[in-house]
Write an enzyme that holds these catalytic residues in place. Structure first.
Site, mmCIF file in Angstrom:
data_model
loop_
_atom_site.group_PDB
_atom_site.id
_atom_site.type_symbol
_atom_site.label_atom_id
_atom_site.label_comp_id
_atom_site.label_asym_id
_atom_site.label_seq_id
_atom_site.Cartn_x
_atom_site.Cartn_y
_atom_site.Cartn_z
ATOM 1 C CD GLU A 263 -2.590 -1.296 -0.006
ATOM 2 O OE1 GLU A 263 -3.144 0.132 -0.470
ATOM 3 O OE2 GLU A 263 -3.690 -2.016 -0.231
ATOM 4 C CB CYS A 297 -1.811 7.168 1.377
ATOM 5 S SG CYS A 297 -3.355 6.294 2.103
HETATM 6 P P1 NAD Z 1 8.551 5.106 4.721
HETATM 7 O O1 NAD Z 1 7.900 4.565 3.840
HETATM 8 O O2 NAD Z 1 9.014 6.079 5.207
HETATM 9 O O3 NAD Z 1 8.186 4.721 5.781
HETATM 10 C C1 NAD Z 1 7.276 3.226 6.489
HETATM 11 C C2 NAD Z 1 7.499 2.448 6.884
HETATM 12 O O4 NAD Z 1 8.543 1.571 6.072
HETATM 13 C C3 NAD Z 1 7.483 2.632 8.255
HETATM 14 O O5 NAD Z 1 7.680 1.801 9.562
HETATM 15 C C4 NAD Z 1 9.702 2.174 7.689
HETATM 16 O O6 NAD Z 1 10.414 2.212 9.093
HETATM 17 C C5 NAD Z 1 9.776 1.046 6.685
HETATM 18 N N1 NAD Z 1 11.060 0.680 6.205
HETATM 19 C C6 NAD Z 1 11.108 1.677 5.129
HETATM 20 N N2 NAD Z 1 11.823 1.533 4.477
HETATM 21 C C7 NAD Z 1 12.123 -0.100 4.924
HETATM 22 C C8 NAD Z 1 12.804 -1.006 4.636
HETATM 23 N N3 NAD Z 1 13.658 -1.142 3.617
HETATM 24 N N4 NAD Z 1 12.255 -2.050 4.464
HETATM 25 C C9 NAD Z 1 11.151 -2.387 5.886
HETATM 26 N N5 NAD Z 1 10.822 -1.239 6.335
HETATM 27 C C10 NAD Z 1 10.940 -0.694 5.820
HETATM 28 O O7 NAD Z 1 6.901 6.022 4.598
HETATM 29 P P2 NAD Z 1 6.596 6.745 5.805
HETATM 30 O O8 NAD Z 1 6.824 8.749 5.351
HETATM 31 O O9 NAD Z 1 6.024 6.834 6.988
HETATM 32 O O10 NAD Z 1 4.624 6.862 4.844
HETATM 33 C C11 NAD Z 1 4.320 8.339 3.826
HETATM 34 C C12 NAD Z 1 4.486 6.914 2.749
HETATM 35 O O11 NAD Z 1 3.085 6.709 2.775
HETATM 36 C C13 NAD Z 1 3.890 8.053 1.937
HETATM 37 O O12 NAD Z 1 3.890 7.664 0.496
HETATM 38 C C14 NAD Z 1 2.083 7.531 1.651
HETATM 39 O O13 NAD Z 1 1.325 7.771 0.032
HETATM 40 C C15 NAD Z 1 2.142 6.368 2.090
HETATM 41 N N6 NAD Z 1 1.093 5.332 2.607
HETATM 42 C C16 NAD Z 1 0.578 4.540 2.217
HETATM 43 C C17 NAD Z 1 -0.851 4.180 2.076
HETATM 44 C C18 NAD Z 1 -1.857 3.406 1.150
HETATM 45 O O14 NAD Z 1 -2.286 2.873 2.175
HETATM 46 N N7 NAD Z 1 -1.127 3.056 0.201
HETATM 47 C C19 NAD Z 1 -1.535 4.050 3.618
HETATM 48 C C20 NAD Z 1 -0.613 4.917 4.207
HETATM 49 C C21 NAD Z 1 0.420 5.863 3.789
#
Ligand code: NAD
Length: 509
Positions: A263, A297
């Site tokens: 997601e 998102c």
């Molecule tokens: P992010 O990608 O920085 O982090 C999200 C999560 O992934 C965190 O828990 C982080 O620690 C983990 N993570 C990061 N790199 C990783 C890796 N290589 N391996 C495993 N885990 C890893 O995102 P953010 O800044 O917290 O959130 C914002 C983003 O999330 C925006 O792009 C938004 O659109 C998206 N989002 C999408 C949805 C959806 O349902 N499509 C919902 C909410 C947020």
């Protein structure tokens, strides 16, 4: 206790966590610092889990699953019913904690908790409806059917902007489907996770019969997430976050033939046609573009408006933007809270600068309230009028920026709407059936969510949630999203005294 002044953010967070019975030490020296976007103050310092601890948690979850999968699904549903009850009882405290840790206004914090309650209700009903098909067999005296079985351990990785609900979407379904969950929340919002875990433990204590460790929380940055991603005992990795994260996680899970549910980012557009109810459009656009300070998102990031009404609509939006109440999200009447941190503010400014260089005319976007909150980042939402859809517009910037593009023909609007790498949410405002049906048709919006006369954000839990292209293709929450959390078996049963082979194959011994 209610919020009175900025000095109290940490005090309020601690009193909520104490009320919920969170036992994790919050003041670990030199640990992971957790800050409130409201005023930048430190709420806690937590000790991140080490790699051995993460592996042990996975092992415990795997063991829990082996027992849990044999519990009848409606009985598993009873645990989720209790979880829903506990969430109802703590709705206010949990909602306030979301505001403190993620910066959402009170109503949106409470809305997020309501979403958890709603998915629990949905999952309880689902626990009696994990249906498979019966299939006509081509052979006499044979019956075919499909059965759905618990999948295993589900690794849940979540983003900061929905610090509780995304866990609940996954966990309520995973539990009724017979799985165990290991949750790696965002490093920006671990307190929300600890609070959910404490509420889950209450439900578990009342349920009594379930195995321990059905749901566990891992504290840390991406490292514990990477271990979940690489561990073959984790049958499904459900990861919510940026497209950058998904690009790393997807192939790593695929390499070990694990299942992944992604997601990721969105770049959501609203099309407004000359046949739209403009009053409705203004309200729908403003909520979706500035709600959660543009950090959903599904936030509306692009407005694609017919040239004939564009000046009128943009003027009305600018007027509403100019009088939006920006400030402390816990104070009544505030509509726009802070950005999550300084990096988010800098990314917003960089996008505005790039848009200007590409010919964009920017209204708003500047930092406000810096005297009152020198360590927090409040901004006036920005409207940026563009002559074309540039690279900057095609990227997701996680901040309240609304790019305005103008069109002449609906086909042009649809082409602009789809000409971005992401495919999450979209909407059209129009009272013309031909326009709205074209938008919803196979050659219309290419997003996982396509709405008519409502904005792009604020989905209900009953529908499947997610999007295609760089949004990752996953579907969570309602409809038949539960199937991602189970494995399917096709069964053929022979109740005859013969052994006919399929396709008429002969094999006489
Ligand atoms: P992010 O990608 O920085 O982090 C999200 C999560 O992934 C965190 O828990 C982080 O620690 C983990 N993570 C990061 N790199 C990783 C890796 N290589 N391996 C495993 N885990 C890893 O995102 P953010 O800044 O917290 O959130 C914002 C983003 O999330 C925006 O792009 C938004 O659109 C998206 N989002 C999408 C949805 C959806 O349902 N499509 C919902 C909410 C947020």
């Amino acid at each position: 206790m209610t919020y009175t002044a900025t000095a109290h953010t940490s005090e309020l967070a601690h009193s909520i966590l104490a009320r919920l019975g969170v036992t994790t030490a919050l003041d670990f020296q030199q640990g992971m610092s957790v800050r409130s976007p409201i005023d930048g103050s430190q709420l806690a310092q937590l000790r991140p889990h080490g790699s051995e601890e993460v592996k042990e948690a996975i092992a415990r979850a795997h063991q829990a699953w082996q027992t849990w999968r044999t519990v009848p699904a409606p009985v598993r549903g009873e645990l989720v019913r209790l979880l829903g009850q506990e969430l109802r009882a703590e709705k206010h405290a949990l909602g306030q904690l979301i505001s403190l840790e993620a910066g959402k206004i009170t109503s949106e914090g409470l809305g997020e908790v309501q979403e958890m309650i709603d998915i629990c209700d949905f999952a309880v009903g689902l626990s009696r409806q994990l249906y498979g098909l019966t299939i006509a067999s081509e052979r006499p005296g044979h019956r075919m059917m499909e059965t759905w079985h618990p999948l295993g351990v589900v690794g849940v990785i979540t983003a900061f902007n929905f610090p509780m609900a995304v866990w609940a979407w996954n966990t309520a379904l995973a539990l009724v489907c017979g799985d165990a969950v290991v949750w790696k929340p965002s490093e920006k919002t671990p307190l929300s996770a600890l609070a959910c875990q404490a509420v889950f433990e209450r439900a578990m204590a009342r349920f009594q019969d379930g195995p321990a460790h059905l749901s566990q929380v891992l504290i840390g940055g991406r490292e514990p997430g990477e271990i979940l991603v690489d561990d073959a005992r984790v049958a499904l990795v459900s990861a919510t976050g940026s497209t950058r994260m998904g690009r790393e996680v997807g192939p790593r899970v695929a390499r070990r033939f694990g299942r992944v549910l992604l997601e990721l980012g969105g770049n959501n557009a609203v099309i407004v046609t000359p046949n739209a109810d403009l009053d409705l459009a203004v309200r729908g656009i403003v909520f979706a573009a500035v709600g959660t300070a543009g950090q959903r998102c599904t936030s509306t990031r692009r407005l694609i408006v017919h040239r004939s009404i564009s000046d009128q609509l943009v003027e009305r939006l600018k007027q509403v933007y100019g009088r939006l109440r920006i400030g402390n999200p816990l104070q009544e009447g505030t509509l726009l809270g802070p950005l999550v941190d300084q990096a988010a503010f800098e990314a917003m400014q960089a996008a505005l600068e790039a848009a200007r260089a590409q010919g964009g005319r920017v209204t708003g976007g500047e930092r406000v309230l810096q005297d009152e909150f020198p360590s927090a980042y409040y901004v006036r939402p920005a409207i940026v009028e563009m002559d074309r859809q540039t690279d900057t517009v095609r990227q997701e910037t996680f901040a309240p920026i609304l790019y305005v593009l103008r069109y002449e023909e609906l086909s042009e609007a649809l082409a602009l709407q789809n000409d971005v790498p992401q495919g999450l949410s979209s909407a059209i405002f129009s009272n013309d059936l031909r326009e709205t049906e074209a938008f919803l048709s196979a050659s219309g919006s290419d997003c996982g969510i396509a709405n008519v006369n409502i904005g792009t954000s604020g989905a209900e839990i009953g529908g499947a949630f997610g999007g295609d292209k760089e949004t990752g293709g996953g579907r969570e929450s309602g409809s038949d999203a539960w199937r991602a959390y189970m494995r399917r078996a096709t069964n053929t049963i022979n109740y005859s005294r013969e052994l006919p082979l399929a396709q008429g194959v002969k094999f006489d011994l």
